[in-house]
Design a protein around this motif. Structure first.
Motif, PDB file in Angstrom:
ATOM      1  N   LYS A  89      31.612  37.721  36.919  1.00 34.13           N
ATOM      2  CA  LYS A  89      31.913  36.609  36.721  1.00 34.13           C
ATOM      3  C   LYS A  89      33.213  36.105  36.333  1.00 34.13           C
ATOM      4  CE  LYS A  89      27.736  33.848  36.741  1.00 34.13           C
ATOM      5  NZ  LYS A  89      26.900  32.851  36.135  1.00 34.13           N
ATOM      6  N   ALA A  90      33.425  37.025  35.313  1.00 34.90           N
ATOM      7  CA  ALA A  90      34.825  37.006  34.727  1.00 34.90           C
ATOM      8  C   ALA A  90      35.953  37.576  35.366  1.00 34.90           C
ATOM      9  CB  ALA A  90      34.800  37.725  33.192  1.00 34.90           C
ATOM     10  N   GLN A  91      35.430  38.728  36.207  1.00 35.77           N
ATOM     11  CA  GLN A  91      36.723  39.102  37.148  1.00 35.77           C
ATOM     12  C   GLN A  91      36.989  38.446  38.467  1.00 35.77           C
ATOM     13  OE1 GLN A  91      35.836  43.258  37.828  1.00 35.77           O
ATOM     14  NE2 GLN A  91      35.845  44.081  35.927  1.00 35.77           N
ATOM     15  N   ALA A  92      35.902  37.635  38.955  1.00 36.18           N
ATOM     16  CA  ALA A  92      35.852  36.933  40.052  1.00 36.18           C
ATOM     17  C   ALA A  92      36.627  35.614  39.685  1.00 36.18           C
ATOM     18  CB  ALA A  92      34.447  36.582  40.816  1.00 36.18           C
ATOM     19  N   ALA A  93      36.333  35.136  38.664  1.00 42.20           N
ATOM     20  CA  ALA A  93      36.881  33.714  38.055  1.00 42.20           C
ATOM     21  C   ALA A  93      38.335  33.908  37.843  1.00 42.20           C
ATOM     22  CB  ALA A  93      36.331  33.171  36.774  1.00 42.20           C
ATOM     23  N   ALA A  94      38.629  35.042  36.990  1.00 42.80           N
ATOM     24  CA  ALA A  94      40.171  35.105  36.949  1.00 42.80           C
ATOM     25  C   ALA A  94      40.962  35.432  38.155  1.00 42.80           C
ATOM     26  CB  ALA A  94      40.350  36.679  36.078  1.00 42.80           C
ATOM     27  N   ALA A  95      40.512  36.253  39.033  1.00 46.22           N
ATOM     28  CA  ALA A  95      40.994  36.258  40.464  1.00 46.22           C
ATOM     29  C   ALA A  95      41.197  35.056  41.135  1.00 46.22           C
ATOM     30  CB  ALA A  95      40.257  37.237  41.137  1.00 46.22           C
ATOM     31  N   ARG A  96      40.167  34.082  41.152  1.00 43.62           N
ATOM     32  CA  ARG A  96      40.304  32.916  41.820  1.00 43.62           C
ATOM     33  C   ARG A  96      41.441  31.954  40.932  1.00 43.62           C
ATOM     34  NH1 ARG A  96      38.014  34.246  44.913  1.00 43.62           N
ATOM     35  NH2 ARG A  96      36.040  33.936  44.851  1.00 43.62           N
ATOM     36  N   ALA A  97      41.598  32.234  39.599  1.00 41.99           N
ATOM     37  CA  ALA A  97      42.429  31.334  38.866  1.00 41.99           C
ATOM     38  C   ALA A  97      43.907  32.026  39.275  1.00 41.99           C
ATOM     39  CB  ALA A  97      42.300  31.513  37.346  1.00 41.99           C
ATOM     40  N   GLN A  98      43.879  33.072  39.530  1.00 40.80           N
ATOM     41  CA  GLN A  98      45.339  33.373  39.779  1.00 40.80           C
ATOM     42  C   GLN A  98      45.854  33.032  41.228  1.00 40.80           C
ATOM     43  OE1 GLN A  98      47.553  36.868  37.934  1.00 40.80           O
ATOM     44  NE2 GLN A  98      47.399  34.613  37.313  1.00 40.80           N
ATOM     45  N   GLN A  99      44.758  32.783  41.993  1.00 39.95           N
ATOM     46  CA  GLN A  99      45.175  32.317  43.408  1.00 39.95           C
ATOM     47  C   GLN A  99      45.374  30.789  43.217  1.00 39.95           C
ATOM     48  OE1 GLN A  99      41.421  33.196  45.346  1.00 39.95           O
ATOM     49  NE2 GLN A  99      42.115  35.070  46.102  1.00 39.95           N
ATOM     50  N   VAL A 100      44.673  30.138  42.380  1.00 41.91           N
ATOM     51  CA  VAL A 100      45.056  28.655  42.134  1.00 41.91           C
ATOM     52  C   VAL A 100      46.562  28.526  41.570  1.00 41.91           C
ATOM     53  CG1 VAL A 100      44.806  26.617  40.592  1.00 41.91           C
ATOM     54  CG2 VAL A 100      42.621  28.029  41.662  1.00 41.91           C
ATOM     55  N   ASN A 101      46.831  29.599  40.783  1.00 40.67           N
ATOM     56  CA  ASN A 101      48.266  29.300  40.058  1.00 40.67           C
ATOM     57  C   ASN A 101      48.808  30.661  39.622  1.00 40.67           C
ATOM     58  OD1 ASN A 101      50.589  28.691  38.852  1.00 40.67           O
ATOM     59  ND2 ASN A 101      49.649  26.767  37.766  1.00 40.67           N
ATOM     60  N   PRO A 102      49.551  31.269  40.234  1.00 42.02           N
ATOM     61  CA  PRO A 102      50.155  32.538  40.066  1.00 42.02           C
ATOM     62  C   PRO A 102      51.045  32.654  38.692  1.00 42.02           C
ATOM     63  CG  PRO A 102      51.389  31.705  41.813  1.00 42.02           C
ATOM     64  CD  PRO A 102      50.292  30.765  41.564  1.00 42.02           C
ATOM     65  N   TYR A 103      51.369  31.218  38.328  1.00 42.25           N
ATOM     66  CA  TYR A 103      52.240  31.231  37.009  1.00 42.25           C
ATOM     67  C   TYR A 103      51.462  31.243  35.700  1.00 42.25           C
ATOM     68  CZ  TYR A 103      56.158  30.163  40.192  1.00 42.25           C
ATOM     69  OH  TYR A 103      57.150  30.060  41.055  1.00 42.25           O
ATOM     70  N   VAL A 104      50.232  31.423  35.958  1.00 45.03           N
ATOM     71  CA  VAL A 104      49.349  31.308  34.739  1.00 45.03           C
ATOM     72  C   VAL A 104      48.780  32.818  34.723  1.00 45.03           C
ATOM     73  CG1 VAL A 104      46.931  30.695  33.879  1.00 45.03           C
ATOM     74  CG2 VAL A 104      48.424  28.886  35.004  1.00 45.03           C
ATOM     75  N   GLY A 105      48.896  33.194  33.268  1.00 42.69           N
ATOM     76  CA  GLY A 105      48.299  34.698  32.836  1.00 42.69           C
ATOM     77  C   GLY A 105      46.743  34.467  32.805  1.00 42.69           C
ATOM     78  N   VAL A 106      46.168  35.588  33.498  1.00 50.09           N
ATOM     79  CA  VAL A 106      44.457  35.482  33.244  1.00 50.09           C
ATOM     80  C   VAL A 106      44.078  36.885  32.963  1.00 50.09           C
ATOM     81  CG1 VAL A 106      42.582  34.707  34.406  1.00 50.09           C
ATOM     82  CG2 VAL A 106      44.729  33.584  34.960  1.00 50.09           C
ATOM     83  N   GLU A 107      43.081  36.856  32.079  1.00 53.70           N
ATOM     84  CA  GLU A 107      42.417  38.118  31.560  1.00 53.70           C
ATOM     85  C   GLU A 107      40.928  37.992  31.720  1.00 53.70           C
ATOM     86  OE1 GLU A 107      43.754  40.038  27.917  1.00 53.70           O
ATOM     87  OE2 GLU A 107      41.947  39.400  27.264  1.00 53.70           O
ATOM     88  N   ALA A 108      40.379  38.673  32.304  1.00 59.01           N
ATOM     89  CA  ALA A 108      39.108  38.854  32.468  1.00 59.01           C
ATOM     90  C   ALA A 108      38.413  39.622  31.145  1.00 59.01           C
ATOM     91  CB  ALA A 108      38.402  39.459  33.487  1.00 59.01           C
ATOM     92  N   ALA A 109      37.660  39.243  30.329  1.00 57.21           N
ATOM     93  CA  ALA A 109      37.139  39.626  29.080  1.00 57.21           C
ATOM     94  C   ALA A 109      35.530  39.931  29.092  1.00 57.21           C
ATOM     95  CB  ALA A 109      37.616  38.918  28.135  1.00 57.21           C
ATOM     96  N   PRO A 110      35.097  40.591  28.127  1.00 59.07           N
ATOM     97  CA  PRO A 110      33.505  40.612  28.064  1.00 59.07           C
ATOM     98  C   PRO A 110      32.964  39.512  27.240  1.00 59.07           C
ATOM     99  CG  PRO A 110      34.749  41.882  26.215  1.00 59.07           C
ATOM    100  CD  PRO A 110      35.853  41.496  27.221  1.00 59.07           C
ATOM    101  N   ALA A 111      31.743  39.161  27.247  1.00 56.92           N
ATOM    102  CA  ALA A 111      30.969  38.090  26.623  1.00 56.92           C
ATOM    103  C   ALA A 111      31.301  37.983  25.406  1.00 56.92           C
ATOM    104  CB  ALA A 111      29.221  38.375  27.001  1.00 56.92           C
ATOM    105  N   LEU A 112      31.268  36.727  24.463  1.00 54.69           N
ATOM    106  CA  LEU A 112      31.482  36.786  23.306  1.00 54.69           C
ATOM    107  C   LEU A 112      30.271  37.215  22.497  1.00 54.69           C
ATOM    108  CD1 LEU A 112      33.082  35.291  20.784  1.00 54.69           C
ATOM    109  CD2 LEU A 112      31.425  33.444  21.254  1.00 54.69           C
ATOM    110  N   SER A 113      30.531  38.215  21.338  1.00 52.25           N
ATOM    111  CA  SER A 113      29.433  38.708  20.421  1.00 52.25           C
ATOM    112  C   SER A 113      30.138  38.803  19.003  1.00 52.25           C
ATOM    113  CB  SER A 113      28.870  39.858  21.083  1.00 52.25           C
ATOM    114  OG  SER A 113      30.032  41.152  20.823  1.00 52.25           O
ATOM    115  N   PRO A 114      29.121  39.005  18.085  1.00 52.15           N
ATOM    116  CA  PRO A 114      30.099  39.353  16.952  1.00 52.15           C
ATOM    117  C   PRO A 114      31.002  40.314  16.794  1.00 52.15           C
ATOM    118  CG  PRO A 114      27.768  39.014  16.530  1.00 52.15           C
ATOM    119  CD  PRO A 114      27.846  38.993  17.760  1.00 52.15           C
ATOM    120  N   GLU A 115      30.960  41.325  17.869  1.00 51.73           N
ATOM    121  CA  GLU A 115      31.624  42.565  17.790  1.00 51.73           C
ATOM    122  C   GLU A 115      32.922  42.126  18.527  1.00 51.73           C
ATOM    123  OE1 GLU A 115      27.819  43.532  16.603  1.00 51.73           O
ATOM    124  OE2 GLU A 115      28.357  42.730  18.554  1.00 51.73           O
ATOM    125  N   THR A 116      32.659  41.522  19.790  1.00 47.90           N
ATOM    126  CA  THR A 116      33.923  41.302  20.352  1.00 47.90           C
ATOM    127  C   THR A 116      34.856  40.110  20.052  1.00 47.90           C
ATOM    128  OG1 THR A 116      32.647  39.676  22.138  1.00 47.90           O
ATOM    129  CG2 THR A 116      32.878  42.130  22.503  1.00 47.90           C
TER     130      THR A 116
END
Length: 244
Positions: A89-116
């Motif tokens: 989901k993170a990668q697919a959503a990031a790719a779609r966000a870039q298609q919506v607006n190429p002027y926005v920086g987007v990063e796919a990241a792992p799920a939130l955890s105490p470690e991340t």
């Protein structure tokens, strides 16, 4: 936010022209371009948040989600298509966000955890909690409180949804001390457009915060009953029922 505002290109000025007609945005678009936002959860709530923040020109979106797209997501998670089933989901959503607006920086990241959490929150101005369970929501509270960051929170299930703005001195744990009564969409179901309504309100609150508007939902809970189309604003105090 501590970064210096970034200048807008002519193309960006045309892209954001309709919102730049609003006095509240006229002097804030460069500030929005300098903003870094962490979106936790790229599901039913995260999809409209990501789409609208990208479209509005939020400068950088970090999208944290460890799940993959499933067929049962598609009636409400509007960034995805059937071809995305099984994809991160993170990668697919990031790719779609870039298609919506190429002027926005987007990063796919792992799920939130105490470690991340430390890496995910690094350099962030605002957190959007679009997660779907109270374990994750409490973790967002703890991480944002420790970092001194504000966050926009939303939840939805069945035909009911809610949104608030928390932090850094008053958060989810202060309102919902326990998750008693909370049920997930997997348990009770959810009507698809409800997520669009609630996620859009979350995106609006985020844009208001990022552009320095004063009247945000801090200390208040916005609630929506889709069956009756009834909206209420509740003043928040310590510990109420978790509901949906």
């Amino acid at each position: 936010m501590t970064r210096d505002p970034a200048a807008l290109s002519r193309t960006e000025l045309r892209r954001y022209g309709r919102q730049l007609l609003l006095p509240e945005f006229a002097d804030s678009q460069e500030r929005l371009k300098a903003a870094h936002v962490l979106v936790i959860g790229a599901g039913g709530l995260g999809c409209p948040v990501i789409s609208y923040l990208a479209g509005a020109g939020a400068g950088f979106l970090r999208i944290a989600d460890g799940d993959t797209v499933s067929l049962s997501n598609l009636h409400r998670q509007t960034l995805y298509t059937t071809a995305d089933v099984g994809r991160s989901k993170a990668q697919a959503a990031a790719a779609r966000a870039q298609q919506v607006n190429p002027y926005v920086g987007v990063e796919a990241a792992p799920a939130l955890s105490p470690e991340t959490a430390p890496a995910l929150l690094e350099g962030v101005d605002l957190v959007i909690d679009a997660s779907d369970n109270f374990t994750a929501r409490y973790l967002v509270h703890d991480a944002c409180t420790a970092a001194g960051l504000p966050w926009v929170w939303g939840a939805a299930g069945g035909f009911e949804g809610m949104v608030s703005v928390f932090g850094p001195d008053f958060g989810l744990r202060d309102v919902f001390a326990t998750p008693d009564g909370a049920e997930s969409c997997d348990d009770i179901g959810v009507v698809g457009p409800l997520l669009g309504v609630v996620g859009s309100v979350m995106a609006l609150e985020a844009l208001k915060i990022l552009t320095g508007q004063a009247d945000v939902l801090s200390g208040r809970l916005w609630t929506y009953d889709a069956l009756s189309a009834r909206v209420r604003i509740v003043r928040l105090g310590k510990t109420i029922s978790a509901g949906t």
